[in-house]
Write a protein that holds these residues in place. Structure first.
Motif, PDB file in Angstrom:
ATOM      1  N   PHE A   1       0.797  -1.230   0.000  1.00  0.00           N
ATOM      2  CA  PHE A   1       0.000   0.000   0.000  1.00  0.00           C
ATOM      3  C   PHE A   1       0.832   1.284   0.000  1.00  0.00           C
ATOM      4  O   PHE A   1       0.297   2.368   0.182  1.00  0.00           O
ATOM      5  N   VAL A   2       2.141   1.178  -0.199  1.00  0.00           N
ATOM      6  CA  VAL A   2       3.025   2.344  -0.214  1.00  0.00           C
ATOM      7  C   VAL A   2       3.658   2.456  -1.596  1.00  0.00           C
ATOM      8  O   VAL A   2       4.068   1.458  -2.186  1.00  0.00           O
ATOM      9  N   ARG A   3       3.745   3.685  -2.099  1.00  0.00           N
ATOM     10  CA  ARG A   3       4.394   3.930  -3.388  1.00  0.00           C
ATOM     11  C   ARG A   3       5.061   5.306  -3.340  1.00  0.00           C
ATOM     12  O   ARG A   3       4.730   6.138  -2.490  1.00  0.00           O
ATOM     13  N   PRO A   4       5.979   5.554  -4.256  1.00  0.00           N
ATOM     14  CA  PRO A   4       6.603   6.885  -4.282  1.00  0.00           C
ATOM     15  C   PRO A   4       5.557   7.950  -4.581  1.00  0.00           C
ATOM     16  O   PRO A   4       4.601   7.714  -5.318  1.00  0.00           O
ATOM     17  N   MET A   5       5.734   9.115  -4.039  1.00  0.00           N
ATOM     18  CA  MET A   5       4.861  10.233  -4.360  1.00  0.00           C
ATOM     19  C   MET A   5       5.324  10.787  -5.689  1.00  0.00           C
ATOM     20  O   MET A   5       6.423  11.332  -5.803  1.00  0.00           O
ATOM     21  N   ASP A   6       4.488  10.624  -6.694  1.00  0.00           N
ATOM     22  CA  ASP A   6       4.854  11.067  -8.034  1.00  0.00           C
ATOM     23  C   ASP A   6       3.894  12.149  -8.513  1.00  0.00           C
ATOM     24  O   ASP A   6       3.455  12.162  -9.648  1.00  0.00           O
TER      25      ASP A   6
END
Length: 109
Positions: free
Chosen positions: A65-70
């Motif tokens: 549930f975590v991803r880079p802030m793009d």
């Protein structure tokens, strides 16, 4: 750009347990919660934006549930997005707030 008002309420409630004072500022189409002028967390649409100490980024990016802030089309340094499944409980939300607070305090040294 709309943001999740219920998440804002949850964050406001969650930060009341901290002895630190947080402020709010409209940013990224949402509301950012700051500690001594440094961003910690905030809603962006339905996601939670969290500031993370750079040396811990890889660890958190491996979590579900975590991803880079793009937000700008490319990953932003020391920012992550957590999808709603990653902060369903108040304990999970508290964890992310603590992480954002840790980042803010690291920038004050």
């Amino acid at each position: 750009m709309a943001y999740n008002e219920e998440l804002v309420k949850r964050i406001r409630n969650a930060i009341t347990i901290f002895p630190e004072d947080f402020t709010e500022k409209k940013m990224f189409g949402g509301v950012a919660f700051l500690y001594q002028g440094k961003m910690t967390v905030g809603p962006v649409k339905n996601d939670l934006m969290v500031r993370v100490i750079g040396s811990k980024m890889d660890t958190f990016l491996q979590q579900e549930f975590v991803r880079p802030m793009d937000f700008t089309g490319k990953p932003m340094k020391e920012f992550i997005f957590v999808s709603p499944e990653g902060f369903k409980t108040e304990e999970q939300l508290q964890h992310w707030i603590e992480l954002g607070l840790e980042h803010a305090k690291s920038k004050l040294k």
